[in-house]
Design a protein around this motif. Structure first.
Motif, mmCIF file in Angstrom:
data_model
loop_
_atom_site.group_PDB
_atom_site.id
_atom_site.type_symbol
_atom_site.label_atom_id
_atom_site.label_comp_id
_atom_site.label_asym_id
_atom_site.label_seq_id
_atom_site.Cartn_x
_atom_site.Cartn_y
_atom_site.Cartn_z
ATOM 1 N N ALA A 365 0.848 -1.192 0.000
ATOM 2 C CA ALA A 365 0.000 0.000 0.000
ATOM 3 C C ALA A 365 0.882 1.239 0.000
ATOM 4 O O ALA A 365 2.024 1.209 0.470
ATOM 5 C CB ALA A 365 -0.934 0.005 1.208
ATOM 6 N N GLY A 366 0.346 2.318 -0.519
ATOM 7 C CA GLY A 366 1.110 3.552 -0.561
ATOM 8 C C GLY A 366 0.223 4.763 -0.678
ATOM 9 O O GLY A 366 -0.955 4.665 -1.048
ATOM 10 N N VAL A 367 0.779 5.908 -0.344
ATOM 11 C CA VAL A 367 0.096 7.187 -0.505
ATOM 12 C C VAL A 367 1.156 8.253 -0.694
ATOM 13 O O VAL A 367 2.257 8.155 -0.151
ATOM 14 C CB VAL A 367 -0.802 7.502 0.709
ATOM 15 C CG1 VAL A 367 0.018 7.678 1.987
ATOM 16 C CG2 VAL A 367 -1.670 8.732 0.452
ATOM 17 N N GLY A 368 0.826 9.262 -1.485
ATOM 18 C CA GLY A 368 1.783 10.335 -1.730
ATOM 19 C C GLY A 368 2.826 9.938 -2.754
ATOM 20 O O GLY A 368 2.584 9.092 -3.613
ATOM 21 N N ARG A 414 7.759 17.700 6.864
ATOM 22 C CA ARG A 414 6.402 17.299 6.460
ATOM 23 C C ARG A 414 6.443 15.980 5.702
ATOM 24 O O ARG A 414 7.270 15.783 4.821
ATOM 25 C CB ARG A 414 5.792 18.396 5.587
ATOM 26 C CG ARG A 414 4.397 18.112 5.075
ATOM 27 C CD ARG A 414 3.861 19.334 4.340
ATOM 28 N NE ARG A 414 4.742 19.727 3.240
ATOM 29 C CZ ARG A 414 4.653 19.251 2.009
ATOM 30 N NH1 ARG A 414 3.730 18.341 1.705
ATOM 31 N NH2 ARG A 414 5.486 19.673 1.070
ATOM 32 N N ILE A 415 5.531 15.074 6.046
ATOM 33 C CA ILE A 415 5.460 13.762 5.393
ATOM 34 C C ILE A 415 4.800 13.905 4.031
ATOM 35 O O ILE A 415 3.697 14.441 3.910
ATOM 36 C CB ILE A 415 4.682 12.758 6.262
ATOM 37 C CG1 ILE A 415 5.442 12.519 7.577
ATOM 38 C CG2 ILE A 415 4.470 11.444 5.525
ATOM 39 C CD1 ILE A 415 4.656 11.728 8.604
ATOM 40 N N VAL A 416 5.490 13.428 2.985
ATOM 41 C CA VAL A 416 4.963 13.539 1.618
ATOM 42 C C VAL A 416 4.677 12.180 0.988
ATOM 43 O O VAL A 416 4.075 12.103 -0.088
ATOM 44 C CB VAL A 416 5.928 14.351 0.720
ATOM 45 C CG1 VAL A 416 6.027 15.784 1.212
ATOM 46 C CG2 VAL A 416 7.305 13.683 0.652
ATOM 47 N N GLY A 417 5.109 11.101 1.641
ATOM 48 C CA GLY A 417 4.846 9.773 1.095
ATOM 49 C C GLY A 417 5.027 8.698 2.152
ATOM 50 O O GLY A 417 5.920 8.798 3.001
ATOM 51 N N VAL A 418 4.150 7.703 2.121
ATOM 52 C CA VAL A 418 4.277 6.532 2.993
ATOM 53 C C VAL A 418 4.013 5.297 2.137
ATOM 54 O O VAL A 418 3.021 5.255 1.389
ATOM 55 C CB VAL A 418 3.270 6.571 4.163
ATOM 56 C CG1 VAL A 418 3.416 5.322 5.037
ATOM 57 C CG2 VAL A 418 3.453 7.837 4.996
ATOM 58 N N HIS A 419 4.895 4.301 2.242
ATOM 59 C CA HIS A 419 4.782 3.094 1.422
ATOM 60 C C HIS A 419 5.071 1.880 2.295
ATOM 61 O O HIS A 419 5.966 1.917 3.138
ATOM 62 C CB HIS A 419 5.758 3.165 0.247
ATOM 63 C CG HIS A 419 5.601 4.411 -0.566
ATOM 64 N ND1 HIS A 419 4.739 4.494 -1.631
ATOM 65 C CD2 HIS A 419 6.171 5.636 -0.439
ATOM 66 C CE1 HIS A 419 4.780 5.715 -2.135
ATOM 67 N NE2 HIS A 419 5.653 6.426 -1.425
#
Length: 478
Positions: A365-368, A414-419
């Motif tokens: 899963a991922g976002v950003g 700042r968080i720009v992506g989580v995978h």
């Protein structure tokens, strides 16, 4: 005589985006808005009929067969699971029918202001469509000052010599199987190919995947794609990367597939071929030129983040729209954004914080954005990777081979992506979505208590990795 229909809102399609839009429009008008919904095929669209629902059902069934035979905890003896593939598929199809009835057929019947019309639509101008049946006969014309195009997509079939003559399955037709072929060649190593491929492999089929790109799942971090490849190979799946299928031919009861690899051409004999090379939009028969609606080269409708098309009064949502991600939840949100803007709101879709997932096991899963993407955008980034071997819950489960990666802006934190590659990655990624959407920093994550032991604690540990060596931490260190 052709029936003439007039509505306040006309929706073309009856999948996730269409239903979301119809329900939202009904709520906005207190049930007073007249809505026409034109669709063909099974109501509910891709997700419930041939997408998310049947694929996850098959995956769950396959895991129940495979993992008791391959325990990951010491002291548990492998146990053979007996199963009936035909009955599994009967159960799958029955579940799909029930889900379609409960979530779509019964739902639409509860809205007296919505008229469902079966047929295909073709634009006559920017306000009117004609509706025709399978034989091509026009059965009705429908007009509305506001139109939403939500016609979805269908599997893309590549032009491969002998493929059509030899026969193949797609993510639309694989659910009709009653007998499990002994071997499969899957063309395409994206989410669809990997999910169905792992399910078939877990049920006992020999699965070979041919992927044109140099690694799996390019939308995620390279180390996660590599780890997915390693895990699936350990489970017995074979992969040809940077390869392509040149031809398919019949060879008795089997199929001979010629694959061009870096070593040259190889011939692989299999019982069945599954095509999973992406999808194409269902826009080619809409006569969009008559409506003044612009598309990209592939036929996807071009919109802004407000879901407006190039023609005033016409919006689009779902898998027929030109964008980066194609998800049921995203389609539903786009439907809401579209009708909200039709009737006076000023709403935008937020693609940057939309999470995505692949339901292999472990899940991805991922976002950003990824490390590479943000480095290109901002010139630099900072990131940390938490190996699941450092996460107590994962090691208890015997799942230390995954990871969680966080990408941040090096100046603001700042968080720009989580995978993530982890059990339950699809559940924990929502925390990443909030972080990206609302500009959380790693300190915000660290200062929030997480459950121990849990997979979700991995998000906090990954955030803590920016500040300390997590290999030298005791449990629950703040």
């Amino acid at each position: 005589m052709v029936k003439e229909e007039n509505f306040d809102l006309l929706i073309i399609g009856w999948g996730a985006a269409s239903f979301s839009a119809a329900i939202k429009a009904s709520e906005l008008s207190g049930g007073q808005m007249s809505i026409g919904m034109v669709g063909y095929g099974k109501i509910g669209g891709t997700c419930v009929n041939v997408g998310c629902v049947p694929s996850k059902y098959l995956l769950e069934a396959s895991h129940s067969v495979y993992y008791p035979q391959h325990p990951r905890i010491e002291g548990i003896v492998p146990s053979q699971v007996n199963y009936d593939f035909s009955r599994i598929m009967d159960g799958l199809r029955s579940y799909v029918r029930e889900a379609r009835e409960k979530k779509y057929v019964n739902v639409i019947e509860a809205y007296d202001n919505v008229t469902a019309i079966e047929g295909k639509a073709r634009f006559l101008d920017g306000r009117t469509v004609e509706i025709y049946d399978a034989s091509g006969s026009v059965k009705a014309r429908a007009s509305a000052p506001n139109i939403l195009i939500a016609t979805g997509s269908r599997p893309s079939v590549p032009s491969i010599d002998g493929l059509r003559e030899s026969g193949f399955l797609t993510s639309d037709t694989v659910w009709d199987l009653d007998r499990l072929p002994a071997s499969f060649l899957v063309i395409g190593g994206g989410a669809i190919g990997l999910e169905i491929g792992q399910a078939l492999a877990h049920l006992g089929s020999e699965v070979t995947v041919v992927e044109a790109m140099e690694r799996l799942l390019p939308q995620t971090e390279p180390e996660i794609g590599d780890a997915v490849l390693k895990r699936l190979e350990e489970e017995g799946m074979r992969f040809y990367l940077k390869a392509r299928v040149m031809s398919v031919s019949k060879k008795g009861e089997r199929k001979a597939v010629k694959v061009l690899t870096h070593r040259g051409t190889e011939e692989i004999e299999v019982d069945e071929v599954l095509v999973a090379t992406g999808r194409v939009p269902n826009t080619d028969a809409l006569n969009l030129e008559a409506a003044g609606v612009k598309t990209d080269r592939a036929g996807y409708i071009m919109t802004g983040t407000d879901m407006r098309t190039s023609r005033e009064g016409i919006y689009a949502a779902g898998d027929c729209v030109s964008k980066k991600m194609y998800l049921e939840t995203l389609a539903a949100r786009e439907g809401v954004v579209a009708v909200s803007n039709m009737f006076g709101d000023d709403m935008r879709i937020d693609y940057s914080s939309t999470p995505w997932a692949v339901f292999t096991y472990p899940q991805v899963a991922g976002v950003g954005v990824t490390e590479e993407e943000y480095s290109k955008m901002a010139g630099a980034c900072s990131c940390r990777v938490l190996p699941l071997s450092q996460l107590t819950k994962a090691t208890i489960m015997g799942e230390g081979g995954g990871m969680i990666k966080i990408v941040i802006d090096p100046n603001s934190g700042r968080i720009v992506g989580v995978h993530a590659l982890a059990p339950n990655a699809t559940d924990i990624i929502t925390e990443g979505a909030y972080a990206v959407k609302y500009g959380y920093t790693t300190d915000d994550i660290i200062s929030t208590a997480h459950i121990f032991p849990s997979i979700s604690e991995g998000i906090k540990l990954a955030a803590q990795a920016f500040a300390r060596d997590i290999s030298r931490m005791s449990c629950c260190v703040e």
